[in-house]
Scaffold this motif. Structure first.
Motif, PDB file in Angstrom:
ATOM      1  N   GLY A   4       0.814  -1.198   0.000  1.00  0.00           N
ATOM      2  CA  GLY A   4       0.000   0.000   0.000  1.00  0.00           C
ATOM      3  C   GLY A   4       0.853   1.256   0.000  1.00  0.00           C
ATOM      4  N   ARG A   5       0.183   2.389   0.109  1.00  0.00           N
ATOM      5  CA  ARG A   5       0.922   3.649   0.181  1.00  0.00           C
ATOM      6  C   ARG A   5       1.560   3.824   1.550  1.00  0.00           C
ATOM      7  NH1 ARG A   5      -2.006   8.930  -1.500  1.00  0.00           N
ATOM      8  NH2 ARG A   5      -3.603   8.212  -0.007  1.00  0.00           N
ATOM      9  N   PHE A   6       0.812   3.483   2.592  1.00  0.00           N
ATOM     10  CA  PHE A   6       1.277   3.698   3.958  1.00  0.00           C
ATOM     11  C   PHE A   6       1.500   2.387   4.717  1.00  0.00           C
ATOM     12  CE2 PHE A   6      -1.456   7.356   2.808  1.00  0.00           C
ATOM     13  CZ  PHE A   6      -0.472   8.339   2.777  1.00  0.00           C
ATOM     14  N   VAL A   7       0.739   1.367   4.385  1.00  0.00           N
ATOM     15  CA  VAL A   7       0.864   0.065   5.049  1.00  0.00           C
ATOM     16  C   VAL A   7       1.586  -0.899   4.109  1.00  0.00           C
ATOM     17  CG1 VAL A   7      -0.360  -1.857   6.126  1.00  0.00           C
ATOM     18  CG2 VAL A   7      -1.259   0.476   6.351  1.00  0.00           C
TER      19      VAL A   7
ATOM     20  N   ALA B  24      12.149  -0.559   3.347  1.00  0.00           N
ATOM     21  CA  ALA B  24      12.509  -1.550   2.321  1.00  0.00           C
ATOM     22  C   ALA B  24      12.958  -2.859   2.948  1.00  0.00           C
ATOM     23  CB  ALA B  24      13.609  -0.985   1.427  1.00  0.00           C
ATOM     24  N   TYR B  25      13.633  -2.786   4.074  1.00  0.00           N
ATOM     25  CA  TYR B  25      14.157  -3.988   4.719  1.00  0.00           C
ATOM     26  C   TYR B  25      13.062  -4.781   5.444  1.00  0.00           C
ATOM     27  CZ  TYR B  25      17.038  -6.918   7.788  1.00  0.00           C
ATOM     28  OH  TYR B  25      17.611  -7.979   8.448  1.00  0.00           O
ATOM     29  N   TYR B  26      12.187  -4.082   6.146  1.00  0.00           N
ATOM     30  CA  TYR B  26      11.217  -4.788   7.001  1.00  0.00           C
ATOM     31  C   TYR B  26       9.878  -5.081   6.326  1.00  0.00           C
ATOM     32  CZ  TYR B  26      14.287  -3.929  11.013  1.00  0.00           C
ATOM     33  OH  TYR B  26      15.357  -3.913  11.880  1.00  0.00           O
ATOM     34  N   SER B  27       9.450  -4.247   5.397  1.00  0.00           N
ATOM     35  CA  SER B  27       8.090  -4.358   4.856  1.00  0.00           C
ATOM     36  C   SER B  27       7.844  -5.684   4.144  1.00  0.00           C
ATOM     37  CB  SER B  27       7.823  -3.207   3.881  1.00  0.00           C
ATOM     38  OG  SER B  27       6.583  -3.389   3.224  1.00  0.00           O
ATOM     39  N   ARG B  28       6.754  -6.324   4.498  1.00  0.00           N
ATOM     40  CA  ARG B  28       6.392  -7.556   3.803  1.00  0.00           C
ATOM     41  C   ARG B  28       5.634  -7.275   2.496  1.00  0.00           C
ATOM     42  NH1 ARG B  28       1.208  -9.788   4.752  1.00  0.00           N
ATOM     43  NH2 ARG B  28      -0.035  -8.769   6.380  1.00  0.00           N
ATOM     44  N   GLY B  29       5.614  -5.983   2.119  1.00  0.00           N
ATOM     45  CA  GLY B  29       5.006  -5.617   0.846  1.00  0.00           C
ATOM     46  C   GLY B  29       5.983  -5.669  -0.319  1.00  0.00           C
ATOM     47  N   CYS B  30       7.191  -6.195  -0.090  1.00  0.00           N
ATOM     48  CA  CYS B  30       8.186  -6.260  -1.164  1.00  0.00           C
ATOM     49  C   CYS B  30       9.193  -7.374  -0.885  1.00  0.00           C
ATOM     50  CB  CYS B  30       8.920  -4.909  -1.305  1.00  0.00           C
ATOM     51  SG  CYS B  30       9.607  -4.265   0.233  1.00  0.00           S
ATOM     52  N   ASP B  31      10.035  -7.640  -1.862  1.00  0.00           N
ATOM     53  CA  ASP B  31      11.112  -8.621  -1.735  1.00  0.00           C
ATOM     54  C   ASP B  31      12.432  -7.883  -1.952  1.00  0.00           C
ATOM     55  OD1 ASP B  31      12.966 -10.634  -1.856  1.00  0.00           O
ATOM     56  OD2 ASP B  31      12.012 -11.758  -3.471  1.00  0.00           O
ATOM     57  N   SER B  32      13.188  -7.693  -0.874  1.00  0.00           N
ATOM     58  CA  SER B  32      14.379  -6.845  -0.931  1.00  0.00           C
ATOM     59  C   SER B  32      15.675  -7.603  -0.706  1.00  0.00           C
ATOM     60  CB  SER B  32      14.258  -5.722   0.120  1.00  0.00           C
ATOM     61  OG  SER B  32      13.080  -4.974  -0.049  1.00  0.00           O
TER      62      SER B  32
ATOM     63  N   CYS C 263       7.656  -8.200   8.180  1.00  0.00           N
ATOM     64  CA  CYS C 263       6.943  -7.397   9.168  1.00  0.00           C
ATOM     65  C   CYS C 263       5.852  -6.546   8.519  1.00  0.00           C
ATOM     66  CB  CYS C 263       7.919  -6.483   9.909  1.00  0.00           C
ATOM     67  SG  CYS C 263       9.304  -7.350  10.676  1.00  0.00           S
ATOM     68  N   ASP C 264       4.799  -6.292   9.289  1.00  0.00           N
ATOM     69  CA  ASP C 264       3.801  -5.303   8.888  1.00  0.00           C
ATOM     70  C   ASP C 264       4.344  -3.926   9.235  1.00  0.00           C
ATOM     71  OD1 ASP C 264       1.549  -6.601   7.704  1.00  0.00           O
ATOM     72  OD2 ASP C 264       1.024  -7.419   9.657  1.00  0.00           O
ATOM     73  N   VAL C 265       4.541  -3.099   8.208  1.00  0.00           N
ATOM     74  CA  VAL C 265       5.161  -1.783   8.374  1.00  0.00           C
ATOM     75  C   VAL C 265       4.159  -0.693   8.013  1.00  0.00           C
ATOM     76  CG1 VAL C 265       6.958  -0.228   7.516  1.00  0.00           C
ATOM     77  CG2 VAL C 265       7.494  -2.640   7.943  1.00  0.00           C
ATOM     78  N   ILE C 266       4.106   0.336   8.852  1.00  0.00           N
ATOM     79  CA  ILE C 266       3.345   1.548   8.543  1.00  0.00           C
ATOM     80  C   ILE C 266       4.345   2.690   8.450  1.00  0.00           C
ATOM     81  CG2 ILE C 266       1.567   3.151   9.316  1.00  0.00           C
ATOM     82  CD1 ILE C 266       0.317   0.803  10.866  1.00  0.00           C
ATOM     83  N   HIS C 267       4.381   3.363   7.296  1.00  0.00           N
ATOM     84  CA  HIS C 267       5.380   4.415   7.054  1.00  0.00           C
ATOM     85  C   HIS C 267       4.650   5.692   6.656  1.00  0.00           C
ATOM     86  CE1 HIS C 267       9.302   5.706   4.763  1.00  0.00           C
ATOM     87  NE2 HIS C 267       8.675   6.738   5.277  1.00  0.00           N
ATOM     88  N   PHE C 268       4.830   6.737   7.476  1.00  0.00           N
ATOM     89  CA  PHE C 268       4.289   8.052   7.153  1.00  0.00           C
ATOM     90  C   PHE C 268       5.434   9.038   6.912  1.00  0.00           C
ATOM     91  CE2 PHE C 268       0.841   6.615  10.169  1.00  0.00           C
ATOM     92  CZ  PHE C 268      -0.161   6.495   9.219  1.00  0.00           C
ATOM     93  N   ASP C 269       5.311   9.852   5.874  1.00  0.00           N
ATOM     94  CA  ASP C 269       6.146  11.033   5.688  1.00  0.00           C
ATOM     95  C   ASP C 269       5.233  12.228   5.941  1.00  0.00           C
ATOM     96  OD1 ASP C 269       7.506  13.261   4.789  1.00  0.00           O
ATOM     97  OD2 ASP C 269       8.274  12.329   2.974  1.00  0.00           O
TER      98      ASP C 269
END
Length: 366
Positions: free
Chosen positions: A2-5, A61-69, A91-97
């Motif tokens: 997602g954009r944030f999750v 990029a390292y923790y998010s389970r929304g990608c393969d890094s 990991c489930d990551v929530i990232h806000f800028d």
């Protein structure tokens, strides 16, 4: 994804694509080590253009389970760690800028509701049997998801202090920001659903009277960088290697851009060093990226000894600073030491932690 999750790793890939990328993935060994501990609440403050966003993008990029890094990191410093794959994209990551959220939110008052609304909506797509349309509080949603599934979250907030800095006179916006952060991270319940928290901005967490508003956070600042000192800017070895690669005069580079004594580590301004390597001219790169005019009113404040202290530092001397009264905001400046402490956090002054003195760090700032 997602954009944030659970975002993808595209933002960090842009950093890796750049002609100059200095590997700071060793930081991940520290965050891996403190995961699910009392030290997992981290606030790292540093000046503009000192790599705050790249660090937040790296963590995502390292923790998010929304990608393969894996291929992205395997040849970097973290790839040599024995725990390299333990948390990699698991990991489930929530990232806000928060800085970016200002525009789509429409106003400062709507930034926190915008962040919560969008994150809750994305979580509803991932956990439709748990998150209902009526739920609006992000901390409440995270608590419910954890209660039902045992899942924990990594929360990364870049430019967390934008509302504290840019809306210094708007008490309601500041209170809303602090209340949101407290709901996310303070108390017993967040320790159940937060696996790691990473807040980064220019200022340390705002004080309420004498205490940090989030006193369960470990703070790494320009006054006390601790173990994170080598990851806040470029180290001398890193700059020396760049000078050899690009044929730049190391001694002159040191005179212009060194001077931040963070613990026992000599740290260089990364923005200035990169521009020097690319353009080849010794000049004030970093100071052109911010509003120099914004510090003039600070220096002109009618506090006893402030102008004399600035003149003393310009002549090459150190001056004593009591950083304890600074409230970690842009409004509650009540004496000379508050202004000097703010200038340290902004990067215009260096700081000797042992002697508690401030100084002009290099020729660029002078």
């Amino acid at each position: 994804m997602g954009r944030f999750v659970n975002p993808d790793n595209g933002a960090f890939q842009v950093a890796l694509n750049s002609e100059i990328y200095v590997d700071k993935t060793g930081l991940l060994e520290y965050t891996n080590r403190v995961m699910d501990t009392r030290q997992a609440m981290i606030c790292n403050s540093r000046p503009r253009r000192f790599g705050k966003s790249i660090t937040a993008e790296m963590l995502t990029a390292y923790y998010s389970r929304g990608c393969d890094s894996e291929k992205m990191f395997e040849n970097l410093a973290i790839g040599k760690s024995r725990d390299f794959r333990k948390y990699l994209n698991r990991c489930d990551v929530i990232h806000f800028d928060v800085q970016w959220c200002m525009e789509p939110a429409g106003s400062a008052e709507e930034v926190i509701p915008f962040m919560e609304r969008n994150a809750v909506s994305e979580l509803a797509g991932l956990y439709p049997e748990i998150v209902t349309r009526e739920m609006k509080s992000l901390p409440d949603v995270l608590s419910c998801i954890h209660s039902a599934t045992g899942k924990k979250f990594i929360v990364i907030i870049d430019e967390w202090d934008v509302l504290i800095r840019d809306e210094a006179a708007n008490r309601q916006v500041q209170e809303d920001c602090i209340n949101f952060l407290r709901g996310m991270f303070k108390g017993t319940e967040p320790t159940r659903f937060i696996q790691l928290a990473w807040l980064t901005g220019i200022l340390p967490i705002k004080k309420l009277k004498t205490q940090s508003a989030l006193n369960n956070f470990t703070q790494f600042t320009m006054l006390n960088p601790g173990i994170l000192a080598p990851y806040i800017g470029f180290t001398e070895d890193e700059v020396h290697a760049l000078c050899n690669r690009y044929g730049r005069d190391f001694d002159e580079t040191k005179r212009w851009y060194d001077g931040y004594q963070l613990g026992g580590c000599a740290v260089y301004n990364p923005n200035a060093v990169v521009n020097l390597m690319m353009q080849g001219e010794f000049q004030s790169y970093w100071s052109q990226t911010g509003t120099y005019e914004s510090i003039v009113p600070l220096i002109n404040m009618d506090f006893d000894g402030l102008r004399a202290a600035v003149m003393e530092m310009l002549s090459g001397s150190d001056v004593m600073v009591d950083a304890g009264t600074f409230q970690n905001d842009m409004l509650s400046l009540s004496n000379r030491d508050d202004v000097l402490t703010l200038l340290i956090h902004l990067g215009y002054l260096g700081y000797h932690q042992r002697g508690q003195t401030a100084f002009i760090p290099n020729e660029e700032i002078r």
